[in-house]
Design a protein around this motif. Structure first.
Motif, PDB file in Angstrom:
ATOM      1  N   MET A 161      77.998  15.958  27.828  1.00 26.36           N
ATOM      2  CA  MET A 161      76.881  16.551  28.565  1.00 26.36           C
ATOM      3  C   MET A 161      75.581  15.827  28.218  1.00 26.36           C
ATOM      4  SD  MET A 161      75.585  20.491  28.518  1.00 26.36           S
ATOM      5  CE  MET A 161      74.622  20.309  27.039  1.00 26.36           C
ATOM      6  N   ALA A 162      74.762  15.702  29.218  1.00 29.31           N
ATOM      7  CA  ALA A 162      73.488  15.013  28.980  1.00 29.31           C
ATOM      8  C   ALA A 162      72.596  15.864  28.082  1.00 29.31           C
ATOM      9  CB  ALA A 162      72.787  14.748  30.299  1.00 29.31           C
ATOM     10  N   LEU A 163      71.797  15.191  27.239  1.00 32.53           N
ATOM     11  CA  LEU A 163      70.871  15.903  26.363  1.00 32.53           C
ATOM     12  C   LEU A 163      69.690  16.416  27.178  1.00 32.53           C
ATOM     13  CD1 LEU A 163      69.867  16.612  23.497  1.00 32.53           C
ATOM     14  CD2 LEU A 163      68.749  14.388  23.481  1.00 32.53           C
ATOM     15  N   LEU A 164      69.144  15.518  28.003  1.00 31.77           N
ATOM     16  CA  LEU A 164      68.005  15.891  28.843  1.00 31.77           C
ATOM     17  C   LEU A 164      68.414  15.706  30.296  1.00 31.77           C
ATOM     18  CD1 LEU A 164      64.851  16.527  28.950  1.00 31.77           C
ATOM     19  CD2 LEU A 164      64.628  14.100  29.407  1.00 31.77           C
ATOM     20  N   ASP A 165      68.141  16.710  31.095  1.00 28.59           N
ATOM     21  CA  ASP A 165      68.467  16.612  32.513  1.00 28.59           C
ATOM     22  C   ASP A 165      67.233  16.990  33.317  1.00 28.59           C
ATOM     23  OD1 ASP A 165      70.142  16.108  34.587  1.00 28.59           O
ATOM     24  OD2 ASP A 165      71.796  17.278  33.737  1.00 28.59           O
ATOM     25  N   VAL A 166      66.690  16.031  34.033  1.00 26.52           N
ATOM     26  CA  VAL A 166      65.523  16.307  34.867  1.00 26.52           C
ATOM     27  C   VAL A 166      66.013  16.314  36.307  1.00 26.52           C
ATOM     28  CG1 VAL A 166      63.270  15.460  35.607  1.00 26.52           C
ATOM     29  CG2 VAL A 166      63.964  15.223  33.219  1.00 26.52           C
ATOM     30  N   GLU A 167      65.786  17.429  36.992  1.00 24.92           N
ATOM     31  CA  GLU A 167      66.291  17.559  38.368  1.00 24.92           C
ATOM     32  C   GLU A 167      65.148  17.813  39.335  1.00 24.92           C
ATOM     33  OE1 GLU A 167      69.218  20.664  38.422  1.00 24.92           O
ATOM     34  OE2 GLU A 167      70.189  19.849  36.642  1.00 24.92           O
ATOM     35  N   ASN A 168      64.990  16.904  40.287  1.00 22.82           N
ATOM     36  CA  ASN A 168      64.007  17.061  41.376  1.00 22.82           C
ATOM     37  C   ASN A 168      62.624  17.491  40.888  1.00 22.82           C
ATOM     38  OD1 ASN A 168      65.994  16.450  43.294  1.00 22.82           O
ATOM     39  ND2 ASN A 168      66.742  18.544  43.135  1.00 22.82           N
ATOM     40  N   LEU A 169      62.173  16.886  39.794  1.00 21.01           N
ATOM     41  CA  LEU A 169      60.881  17.264  39.221  1.00 21.01           C
ATOM     42  C   LEU A 169      59.734  16.907  40.169  1.00 21.01           C
ATOM     43  CD1 LEU A 169      59.279  18.228  36.676  1.00 21.01           C
ATOM     44  CD2 LEU A 169      59.194  15.833  35.998  1.00 21.01           C
ATOM     45  N   VAL A 170      58.865  17.893  40.391  1.00 23.31           N
ATOM     46  CA  VAL A 170      57.667  17.664  41.205  1.00 23.31           C
ATOM     47  C   VAL A 170      56.456  18.064  40.374  1.00 23.31           C
ATOM     48  CG1 VAL A 170      56.407  18.317  43.291  1.00 23.31           C
ATOM     49  CG2 VAL A 170      58.896  18.130  43.348  1.00 23.31           C
ATOM     50  N   VAL A 171      55.469  17.172  40.249  1.00 21.94           N
ATOM     51  CA  VAL A 171      54.226  17.516  39.569  1.00 21.94           C
ATOM     52  C   VAL A 171      53.091  17.363  40.565  1.00 21.94           C
ATOM     53  CG1 VAL A 171      52.590  16.860  37.768  1.00 21.94           C
ATOM     54  CG2 VAL A 171      55.031  16.879  37.274  1.00 21.94           C
ATOM     55  N   GLU A 172      52.276  18.398  40.652  1.00 22.11           N
ATOM     56  CA  GLU A 172      51.186  18.370  41.635  1.00 22.11           C
ATOM     57  C   GLU A 172      49.830  18.600  40.970  1.00 22.11           C
ATOM     58  OE1 GLU A 172      53.455  19.933  45.633  1.00 22.11           O
ATOM     59  OE2 GLU A 172      52.227  21.348  44.510  1.00 22.11           O
ATOM     60  N   PHE A 173      48.810  18.048  41.578  1.00 21.15           N
ATOM     61  CA  PHE A 173      47.434  18.278  41.147  1.00 21.15           C
ATOM     62  C   PHE A 173      46.667  18.882  42.321  1.00 21.15           C
ATOM     63  CE2 PHE A 173      48.789  15.256  38.065  1.00 21.15           C
ATOM     64  CZ  PHE A 173      48.034  15.495  36.937  1.00 21.15           C
ATOM     65  N   PRO A 174      46.280  20.156  42.218  1.00 23.14           N
ATOM     66  CA  PRO A 174      45.449  20.695  43.289  1.00 23.14           C
ATOM     67  C   PRO A 174      44.039  20.111  43.185  1.00 23.14           C
ATOM     68  CG  PRO A 174      46.023  22.396  41.661  1.00 23.14           C
ATOM     69  CD  PRO A 174      46.554  21.116  41.147  1.00 23.14           C
ATOM     70  N   THR A 175      43.516  19.597  44.284  1.00 23.43           N
ATOM     71  CA  THR A 175      42.142  19.094  44.281  1.00 23.43           C
ATOM     72  C   THR A 175      41.412  19.719  45.464  1.00 23.43           C
ATOM     73  OG1 THR A 175      42.539  17.236  45.757  1.00 23.43           O
ATOM     74  CG2 THR A 175      42.954  16.855  43.417  1.00 23.43           C
ATOM     75  N   ARG A 176      40.119  19.438  45.539  1.00 20.39           N
ATOM     76  CA  ARG A 176      39.349  20.008  46.636  1.00 20.39           C
ATOM     77  C   ARG A 176      39.862  19.512  47.983  1.00 20.39           C
ATOM     78  NH1 ARG A 176      33.402  18.545  45.424  1.00 20.39           N
ATOM     79  NH2 ARG A 176      34.537  16.820  44.522  1.00 20.39           N
ATOM     80  N   ARG A 187      50.429  20.556  37.340  1.00 24.55           N
ATOM     81  CA  ARG A 187      51.442  21.595  37.089  1.00 24.55           C
ATOM     82  C   ARG A 187      52.784  21.162  37.644  1.00 24.55           C
ATOM     83  NH1 ARG A 187      48.815  24.575  41.945  1.00 24.55           N
ATOM     84  NH2 ARG A 187      50.136  23.659  43.544  1.00 24.55           N
ATOM     85  N   VAL A 188      53.842  21.667  36.988  1.00 24.10           N
ATOM     86  CA  VAL A 188      55.182  21.433  37.516  1.00 24.10           C
ATOM     87  C   VAL A 188      55.342  22.338  38.717  1.00 24.10           C
ATOM     88  CG1 VAL A 188      57.643  21.629  37.047  1.00 24.10           C
ATOM     89  CG2 VAL A 188      56.099  20.796  35.269  1.00 24.10           C
ATOM     90  N   ALA A 189      55.542  21.742  39.900  1.00 23.83           N
ATOM     91  CA  ALA A 189      55.550  22.542  41.116  1.00 23.83           C
ATOM     92  C   ALA A 189      56.946  22.655  41.709  1.00 23.83           C
ATOM     93  CB  ALA A 189      54.598  21.931  42.145  1.00 23.83           C
ATOM     94  N   GLY A 190      57.920  22.059  41.060  1.00 23.47           N
ATOM     95  CA  GLY A 190      59.266  22.166  41.604  1.00 23.47           C
ATOM     96  C   GLY A 190      60.265  21.481  40.704  1.00 23.47           C
ATOM     97  N   GLY A 191      61.525  21.780  40.906  1.00 21.92           N
ATOM     98  CA  GLY A 191      62.590  21.177  40.125  1.00 21.92           C
ATOM     99  C   GLY A 191      62.718  21.841  38.774  1.00 21.92           C
ATOM    100  N   ARG A 192      63.600  21.306  37.919  1.00 24.26           N
ATOM    101  CA  ARG A 192      63.717  21.890  36.591  1.00 24.26           C
ATOM    102  C   ARG A 192      64.030  20.836  35.541  1.00 24.26           C
ATOM    103  NH1 ARG A 192      69.293  25.223  36.624  1.00 24.26           N
ATOM    104  NH2 ARG A 192      70.563  23.412  37.118  1.00 24.26           N
ATOM    105  N   ILE A 193      63.706  21.169  34.296  1.00 26.93           N
ATOM    106  CA  ILE A 193      63.942  20.278  33.167  1.00 26.93           C
ATOM    107  C   ILE A 193      64.851  21.016  32.197  1.00 26.93           C
ATOM    108  CG2 ILE A 193      62.874  18.956  31.308  1.00 26.93           C
ATOM    109  CD1 ILE A 193      60.247  19.104  32.944  1.00 26.93           C
ATOM    110  N   MET A 194      66.023  20.458  31.932  1.00 21.40           N
ATOM    111  CA  MET A 194      66.986  21.100  31.046  1.00 21.40           C
ATOM    112  C   MET A 194      67.134  20.272  29.777  1.00 21.40           C
ATOM    113  SD  MET A 194      68.158  23.529  33.157  1.00 21.40           S
ATOM    114  CE  MET A 194      69.774  24.056  32.585  1.00 21.40           C
ATOM    115  N   LEU A 195      67.019  20.937  28.618  1.00 20.02           N
ATOM    116  CA  LEU A 195      67.259  20.265  27.351  1.00 20.02           C
ATOM    117  C   LEU A 195      68.427  20.974  26.683  1.00 20.02           C
ATOM    118  CD1 LEU A 195      66.052  18.087  25.340  1.00 20.02           C
ATOM    119  CD2 LEU A 195      64.961  20.013  24.215  1.00 20.02           C
ATOM    120  N   ASN A 196      69.518  20.236  26.419  1.00 18.52           N
ATOM    121  CA  ASN A 196      70.692  20.869  25.805  1.00 18.52           C
ATOM    122  C   ASN A 196      71.195  22.053  26.612  1.00 18.52           C
ATOM    123  OD1 ASN A 196      71.672  19.648  23.572  1.00 18.52           O
ATOM    124  ND2 ASN A 196      70.095  20.477  22.209  1.00 18.52           N
ATOM    125  N   GLY A 197      71.092  21.977  27.928  1.00 16.74           N
ATOM    126  CA  GLY A 197      71.559  23.067  28.763  1.00 16.74           C
ATOM    127  C   GLY A 197      70.594  24.231  28.877  1.00 16.74           C
TER     128      GLY A 197
END
Lengths: 323, 328
Positions: free
Chosen positions: A1-16, A62-72
């Protein structure tokens, strides 16, 4: 099993002027003991990916979507308090500038002892002995005598060694190293890379190595992810990505690096510049600069497709159109 | 013999790094000086590139500043086309023929000026053109030459990316029609793909206008790409000086050989190596003898006490006892 699993990570910055999407559905995984290199040019989102994983995104990011799994275990929705416990114990961090990572007011011994005692049940004496052992491990001469020295008493290369000891001393399973050698001179750089490789191998630590220096990646990483405009353009074993890139951007990037082995008349250049987040082109973000772009590239955004030994986000590899 | 554009002979530059007078008197300390450049000699032929490479603190940027007259040498002499540099700098006609490109394109352009005024400043300062229309035409021509559009002159520096700003710096450096350019780490603040654009542009301009470059960098691969001749610096001295290709194919000085060994390269996938040990000593208290001896695998008793002089073999000048004695 993977130690770190990043799935469909989305990071957004709200601006004016609306929400900027700095990281756009990035997925990758790191196995225990593996070194994943993440490369790309400034603004490609490689450091932000690292910051999102250790929960140190600067607001308003901010993380706006997806998920980050560490050790499940899911870690992207933890409270700041729980993330703090995880950081150090499970994930260590090494940043570019050792002077800003170390506290100038505390001796390096105290910083090591404090870090270890926060995460591990150690007596004062055991913690100090371990701190000395760590300093010896990262190659600080006369570690016992220098344990009470302050960060300013060390040179840049020595400080970065202390930072590596600090990141590893609570024995995390994963290290996020963001440009760990960029501020150092070449001869020191090689020492630090060799050190990072050796200690992480000895302790079975997985590493996410973020850098713009392809040479460092070529020597250190097992696999490499190439980022462009907030997405992964190509990911695969380091040898295949460096020597037979499948994505035109990776190919151009490798060609633009001057070589020590031979001299060419002109460097290969990719015309133009990476788009700003406010103006990401439709379809494939690289299509306006791509020498092989065709109609579909300007319309649809490609996902990572199998391309030989690597996976590339490029329509050239759709349905075996090419190799 | 080809024309020599710039020649440095035995150039030394000291900086005073003493503590304030009162503190010195209280603690009975002597004045302290830092020898940033120590007895350096080189010459650059017209239309060629001499590169200086070395790690931080080796004195390469001090030489860049000495070469355009921003610093004066403490001893030794620099000549520009045969004339002492200070005399050459006093004449506008010679002064306009040398210029400098700096490392940081964010700090070297005035943020309050429009690009057209930044590029036109040397033209106005030297009175090369007088009518507003001629100046505007020339600025447009310069911007086109460096790969920007003439209309970009109306914008301010913050509207450009790092690579484009460096193009503006180059356009400004070219506006006084120089034939000698000192480039101090011109691409180290840039991403690799942009670096390739700028390096290609600099080579194109060199061929087009017959420019002479003094090129300063810490990046050996970039230096290999750019240079005709190469000087390797360590703690203020040039330890090896010769044709670039010869140095890369068969470096003699142990420091250059170690540097070549140490640099991460794309060709190194899956290979391991032994890095150079130790660090660059402080230039305030350099080691006696050959300053490289504490890190040198070939150092012996003589290296610890006697400073090596340059010996020329096959057109390459090397300052190393081990090489001179055939121990290397």
């Amino acid at each position: 099993m993977a130690l770190l699993d990043v799935e469909n990570l989305v990071v957004e910055f709200p601006t004016r002027r609306g929400v900027l999407r700095a990281i756009d559905e990035v997925s990758f995984s790191i196995d225990p003991g593996e070194v994943l290199g993440v490369v790309g040019e400034s603004g490609a989102g490689k450091s932000l990916t690292g910051a999102a994983i250790i929960g140190l995104l600067e607001p308003p990011g901010r993380v706006a979507g997806g998920r980050i799994m560490l050790n499940g275990q899911r870690i992207d929705d933890l409270s700041p308090e729980r993330m703090r416990v995880l950081r150090g114990r499970q994930i260590g961090a090494i940043f570019q500038d050792p002077l800003t990572t170390l506290n100038p007011l505390y001796s390096i011994g105290r910083q090591l002892v404090e870090t270890m005692q926060t995460h591990l049940p150690l007596s004062d004496r055991d913690a100090k002995e371990r701190a000395i052992k760590w300093l010896e491990d990262v190659g600080i001469p006369a570690a016992r005598a220098r344990i009470d020295a302050y960060p300013h008493e060390f040179s840049g290369g020595m400080r970065q060694r202390v930072v590596i000891a600090l990141a590893l001393c609570a024995e995390p399973r994963l290290i996020i190293a963001d440009e760990p050698t960029t501020a150092l001179d070449v001869s020191i750089q090689a020492q630090i890379i060799a050190l990072l490789k050796r200690v992480t191998r000895e302790h079975g630590t997985a590493v996410m190595l973020v850098t713009h220096d392809m040479g460092v990646i070529a020597e250190t990483a097992d696999r490499v992810a190439v980022m462009y405009a907030g997405r992964i353009a190509e990911i695969g074993p380091v040898r295949d990505v460096v020597q037979s890139a499948a994505h035109p951007y990776t190919e151009g990037l490798m060609g633009s690096i001057p070589s020590l082995e031979h001299r060419v008349d002109r460097l290969r250049q990719i015309d133009g510049a990476m788009p700003r987040l406010t103006a990401i082109p439709k379809g494939c973000a690289f299509n306006p600069r791509c020498p092989s772009a065709f109609a579909r590239c300007g319309e649809e955004r490609p996902d990572l497709l199998p391309a030989g030994a690597t996976r590339a986000a490029c329509w050239l590899h759709a349905g075996g159109a090419r190799g | 013999m080809a024309d020599i554009v710039l020649q440095a002979e035995g150039v030394t530059r000291d900086f005073e790094v003493s503590r304030p007078l009162l503190q010195r008197m209280l603690s009975g300390e002597a004045r302290r000086t830092l020898r940033a450049v120590d007895d350096v000699s080189f010459s650059i032929e017209k239309g060629t590139t001499l590169s200086l490479v070395g790690e931080s603190g080796c004195g390469k940027s001090t030489i860049a500043r000495l070469a355009v007259g921003l610093y004066r040498p403490s001893s030794g002499e620099i000549r520009f086309e045969g004339q002492p540099l200070s005399a050459a700098r006093a004449q506008a006609a010679l002064r306009r023929r040398m210029n400098m490109i700096f490392q940081d394109p964010y700090a070297s352009l005035n943020p309050r000026w429009r690009v057209r005024d930044i590029v036109a400043e040397p033209i106005r300062a030297f009175g090369l053109l007088s009518s507003a229309k001629d100046i505007a035409d020339r600025v447009g021509q310069l911007l086109t030459q460096v790969g920007l559009a003439a209309a970009d002159g109306e914008k301010y520096p913050h509207e450009f990316s790092g690579g484009q700003r460096q193009r503006i710096s180059i356009a400004r450096a070219l506006s006084s029609e120089p034939d000698f350019l000192v480039c101090d780490e011109p691409t180290s603040a840039l991403d690799v793909s942009v670096q390739a654009q700028i390096l290609n542009l600099m080579r194109d301009l060199q061929q087009q206008f017959g420019l002479t470059y003094l090129f300063i960098s810490h990046n050996l691969a970039v230096v290999r790409h750019m240079s005709d001749r190469l000087g390797v610096m360590y703690l203020g001295r040039i330890v090896e000086l010769g044709a670039g290709e010869t140095l890369f194919r068969a470096a003699r000085h142990p420091y250059m050989r170690l540097l070549l060994e140490a640099i991460p390269d794309l060709a190194m996938v899956g290979r391991t190596r032994t890095p150079v040990g130790g660090e660059v000593p402080s230039p305030i208290a350099p080691p006696p003898g050959c300053t490289f001896h504490p890190r040198c695998p070939l150092a012996n008793e003589r290296c610890r006490v006697e400073k090596p002089l340059h010996a020329v073999v096959d057109g390459v000048a090397v300052a190393c006892h081990a090489v001179a004695e055939g121990r290397a």
